[in-house]
Motif scaffolding. Sequence first.
Motif, mmCIF file in Angstrom:
data_model
loop_
_atom_site.group_PDB
_atom_site.id
_atom_site.type_symbol
_atom_site.label_atom_id
_atom_site.label_comp_id
_atom_site.label_asym_id
_atom_site.label_seq_id
_atom_site.Cartn_x
_atom_site.Cartn_y
_atom_site.Cartn_z
ATOM 1 N N ARG A 17 -5.982 62.199 5.106
ATOM 2 C CA ARG A 17 -4.790 61.597 6.188
ATOM 3 C C ARG A 17 -5.870 60.601 6.860
ATOM 4 N N PHE A 18 -5.615 59.221 6.496
ATOM 5 C CA PHE A 18 -5.944 58.640 8.066
ATOM 6 C C PHE A 18 -5.587 57.330 8.579
ATOM 7 N N HIS A 19 -5.231 57.687 10.196
ATOM 8 C CA HIS A 19 -4.135 57.164 10.542
ATOM 9 C C HIS A 19 -5.136 56.122 11.022
ATOM 10 N N THR A 24 -0.926 54.490 7.366
ATOM 11 C CA THR A 24 -1.709 55.774 6.985
ATOM 12 C C THR A 24 -2.416 55.511 5.762
ATOM 13 N N VAL A 25 -3.195 56.455 5.860
ATOM 14 C CA VAL A 25 -4.129 56.198 4.606
ATOM 15 C C VAL A 25 -4.050 57.493 3.496
ATOM 16 N N ASN A 26 -3.119 57.535 2.362
ATOM 17 C CA ASN A 26 -3.349 59.639 2.175
ATOM 18 C C ASN A 26 -4.363 58.349 0.629
ATOM 19 N N ALA A 27 -6.104 59.377 1.198
ATOM 20 C CA ALA A 27 -6.533 59.012 0.155
ATOM 21 C C ALA A 27 -6.755 59.874 -0.634
ATOM 22 N N VAL A 28 -6.763 61.067 0.034
ATOM 23 C CA VAL A 28 -6.794 62.864 -1.219
ATOM 24 C C VAL A 28 -4.980 62.955 -0.617
ATOM 25 N N GLY A 45 -13.521 59.691 -11.857
ATOM 26 C CA GLY A 45 -12.671 58.793 -11.476
ATOM 27 C C GLY A 45 -13.031 57.499 -10.627
ATOM 28 N N GLU A 46 -12.185 56.862 -10.986
ATOM 29 C CA GLU A 46 -12.350 55.010 -10.464
ATOM 30 C C GLU A 46 -12.847 55.357 -9.036
ATOM 31 N N SER A 47 -13.211 53.970 -8.660
ATOM 32 C CA SER A 47 -13.293 53.549 -7.391
ATOM 33 C C SER A 47 -12.447 53.933 -6.471
ATOM 34 N N GLY A 48 -12.643 54.815 -5.313
ATOM 35 C CA GLY A 48 -11.200 54.403 -4.443
ATOM 36 C C GLY A 48 -10.447 55.782 -4.807
ATOM 37 N N CYS A 49 -10.962 56.430 -5.654
ATOM 38 C CA CYS A 49 -9.572 57.920 -5.811
ATOM 39 C C CYS A 49 -9.638 58.873 -5.426
ATOM 40 N N GLY A 50 -10.341 58.599 -4.701
ATOM 41 C CA GLY A 50 -10.927 59.912 -3.568
ATOM 42 C C GLY A 50 -11.990 61.145 -3.905
ATOM 43 N N LYS A 51 -12.729 60.717 -4.538
ATOM 44 C CA LYS A 51 -13.346 61.621 -4.747
ATOM 45 C C LYS A 51 -14.093 61.830 -3.639
ATOM 46 N N SER A 52 -15.326 60.914 -3.163
ATOM 47 C CA SER A 52 -16.076 61.162 -1.239
ATOM 48 C C SER A 52 -15.497 61.887 -0.829
ATOM 49 N N VAL A 53 -14.549 61.290 -0.280
ATOM 50 C CA VAL A 53 -12.977 61.724 1.063
ATOM 51 C C VAL A 53 -13.413 63.552 0.622
ATOM 52 N N THR A 54 -12.767 63.806 -0.746
ATOM 53 C CA THR A 54 -12.263 65.298 -1.385
ATOM 54 C C THR A 54 -13.968 65.772 -0.955
ATOM 55 N N ARG A 63 -15.844 61.030 9.493
ATOM 56 C CA ARG A 63 -15.308 60.694 11.177
ATOM 57 C C ARG A 63 -14.406 60.397 11.886
ATOM 58 N N CYS A 64 -14.199 58.762 11.480
ATOM 59 C CA CYS A 64 -13.882 58.193 11.849
ATOM 60 C C CYS A 64 -12.967 56.828 11.427
ATOM 61 N N PRO A 65 -11.778 56.939 11.345
ATOM 62 C CA PRO A 65 -10.867 57.280 11.922
ATOM 63 C C PRO A 65 -10.499 58.841 12.262
ATOM 64 N N PRO A 66 -10.462 59.055 13.215
ATOM 65 C CA PRO A 66 -10.262 60.857 12.504
ATOM 66 C C PRO A 66 -9.488 61.176 11.400
ATOM 67 N N ASP A 183 -22.442 63.727 -4.108
ATOM 68 C CA ASP A 183 -22.119 62.852 -4.148
ATOM 69 C C ASP A 183 -22.735 62.065 -5.434
ATOM 70 N N GLU A 184 -22.824 61.885 -6.239
ATOM 71 C CA GLU A 184 -23.329 60.163 -6.878
ATOM 72 C C GLU A 184 -24.699 60.342 -6.474
ATOM 73 N N PRO A 185 -25.432 61.040 -6.507
ATOM 74 C CA PRO A 185 -26.365 61.070 -6.502
ATOM 75 C C PRO A 185 -27.432 60.621 -7.280
ATOM 76 N N SER A 284 -3.658 50.407 -3.932
ATOM 77 C CA SER A 284 -4.548 50.928 -2.749
ATOM 78 C C SER A 284 -3.543 52.119 -2.363
ATOM 79 N N PRO A 285 -4.459 53.314 -1.646
ATOM 80 C CA PRO A 285 -3.888 54.704 -0.748
ATOM 81 C C PRO A 285 -2.434 54.341 0.035
ATOM 82 N N MET A 286 -2.636 53.044 0.589
ATOM 83 C CA MET A 286 -1.396 52.617 1.327
ATOM 84 C C MET A 286 0.079 52.405 0.461
#
Lengths: 327, 343
Positions: A17-19, A24-28, A45-54, A63-66, A183-185, A284-286
């Motif tokens: 989660r990103f606060h 709060t964004v529940n990215a994963v 998965g489509e863009s924004g589904c949380g692959k990179s965040v995983t 890093r930020c926001p923590p 990540d999408e090399p 949106s994850p929100m």
Amino acid sequence: MSEPATPLLEIKDLHTRFHTLDGTVNAVDGVDFDVYQGETLGLVGESGCGKSVTALSILQLLRCPPAEIQGRILFEGNNLLDLDREGIRKIRGNEISMIFQEPMTSLNPVLRIGEQIAEAAKIHKRMTRQEAWRWAVEMLRMVQIPGPGSRSKQYPHKFSGGMRQRAMIAMALSCNPRLILADEPSTALDVTIQAQIMSLMQKLKEEFNSAIVLITHDLGIIAEMVSRVVVMYAGKVVEEAPVKELFKDPRHPYTQGLLGSIPVIGRKEQTGRRLQEIPGIVPSPMETPLGCRFHPRCHKVMNRCQEQEPPMIHLAEHRRVSCLLEA
Amino acid sequence: MLAFITRRLLLLIFVLFGVSVLLFGILMTFSPERRAATYVTSPQQAKDIPKIIKQFGLDDPFYIQYFRWMKEVLKGNMGWSLVASRPVGEAFWNYFPVTLEMNLFAAPIVIIFGIWLGTLSGIHRDTWIDHTTRILAIVGWSLPTFLFALVLLMIFYGYFQLFSPGVLSDQLTMFIIDNPETFTRFTGMYTIDGILNGRFDITLNALAHLVLPVSTYVIVVVALNMRVMRSGMIEELSKDYVMTAQAKGADKKTIYIKHARRNALLPVVTVAGQLVALSMEGSIAVEVVYNRHGIGWWLAESAVQLDMPVLMCICLFMGVVFVITNLTLDILYAYIDPRIRLN
Ligand SMILES: Nc1ncnc2c1ncn2[C@@H]1O[C@H](COP(=O)(O)OP(=O)(O)OP(=O)(O)O)[C@@H](O)[C@H]1O
Ligand SMILES: [Mg+2]
């Protein structure tokens, strides 16, 4: 391929989660999957589904926001989320390394390529400057950069995109990691270079016997490179299957949408294809929809999809789907 | 490289021509009578003014006066300074060491402090360290230099009797004037000459006189350097290559110093040219308030008395300083940024 019984990496109920100021964004949001030694796992998965965040959660590089990371990430049996800052630092680049999408910006413009590749070996393998540099040249040779000796003394701006990505691969492999998060090399590269980079990764992976988690939009690459696929949608895993089965018999309507109508593995027009467009937008994850997250875009939507969250249904080993059609 | 330097030095000629025409033009807006009046020392001589105008051609067209001045300069004759009551060239070398000495002490402090504090507040963004340096920067940046200098002088000299103005105590100055054979003025800078003559008391005394001017100067000038360094650090730390370094397992220190700071230094080098401009301005106020007879003080005095040859000379000097500084900075920039090639 016969897989050893215990996975190299086990992700269990991962929440990231990103606060932010907007909320709060529940990215994963409750992801689990396993990676076995030496295998290549595809994460799509489509863009924004949380692959990179995983992927970034695994190495705690958000890093930020923590970010608030919950769940368990077991690497060779140890929970990476229990490690302190020093502990995770010893894993990064050593046991688990990362290849990023943007080779143009991922290298430090004012440091020589050789210096940047040598850095990980200096940090983790306690090599001296000269040893590490020699090792960096060796790595550049391994990723098939011509004239590695003189190239190692150059700065990134002298390298083309493809060469920079090779340098990034050299960097990621330099400590012989057990796991590589890619990540999408090849997304930022043009098509012919993409193919070269992917086959290079395949070859080196076998030489180094590392496992790869390959995040990509490119179904052609998935078909060619990976043995197993995890499909994500809006921060959750919706389907997992060995690659052949996924292409032959996609169970989740979302996966079916991604693959297009009649996916047949090995057919000419199959390779090199990007993810299909599915009507509607990713929530949106929100503000994720109630019930099944995919229901507003699903062409097989039923009444109960709007209220009931679909359970994960295990069909076979490494074959699961989260859809009420299967329940 | 050599071609680059040559080209820049050729540019210097145009710069000097440009600034001197400009300043000369401005000075020409004073009436010939006003300019002639500077040669007059007593009211009785007032009737000589028309004669002076004739004699020096003060009512000739602008370009004739300008070229007359330039001809003399090219012959090496900068004119006579009324303020210094000696030739301008000689006076220049008398005042220059005083300013140079202050800059030699202040510049490293400005650079080191600016980079250090800027790095610190960039790393510890929005913590008390950042807030403290920010307040310091705002104070230094917004208070006029002369006011700041006066406040320091009032507190330390006026109240505590510490750090008197001037460059050296009267006693030691008299000693040097009276004993030219035992104290040689090698550089004109007392801190250095004191060491060279083995008179460490003179060095110490000169250093004590430098404390307030250098402090004023540093606080006023350091702000810009610090702010640029801070925002550079913040920007660089958000870049992708920092994530790459983290993913390699680099520790914080390596990421801050080896990766981010080297990149963040680039904009600092670009503003260093402005720092030189600032220090010029700074040295006028500082030298006037602390009664240090350097270039800044001389310039201020000459401006008040309309000492034209001096004003022109300092103008040329500043042109040289700017061009040389920028040339040095460009070379330095190309040295630390591998993407830049000089051509
Ligand atoms: N630092 C952050 N702060 C707030 N939200 C974030 C942050 N990083 C990612 N997100 C959000 O998390 C969600 C997942 O992002 P992520 O980058 O993992 O997507 P992705 O699947 O990798 O997409 P893509 O294919 O475009 O790379 C997105 O909605 C994104 O807006
Ligand atoms: Mg991504």
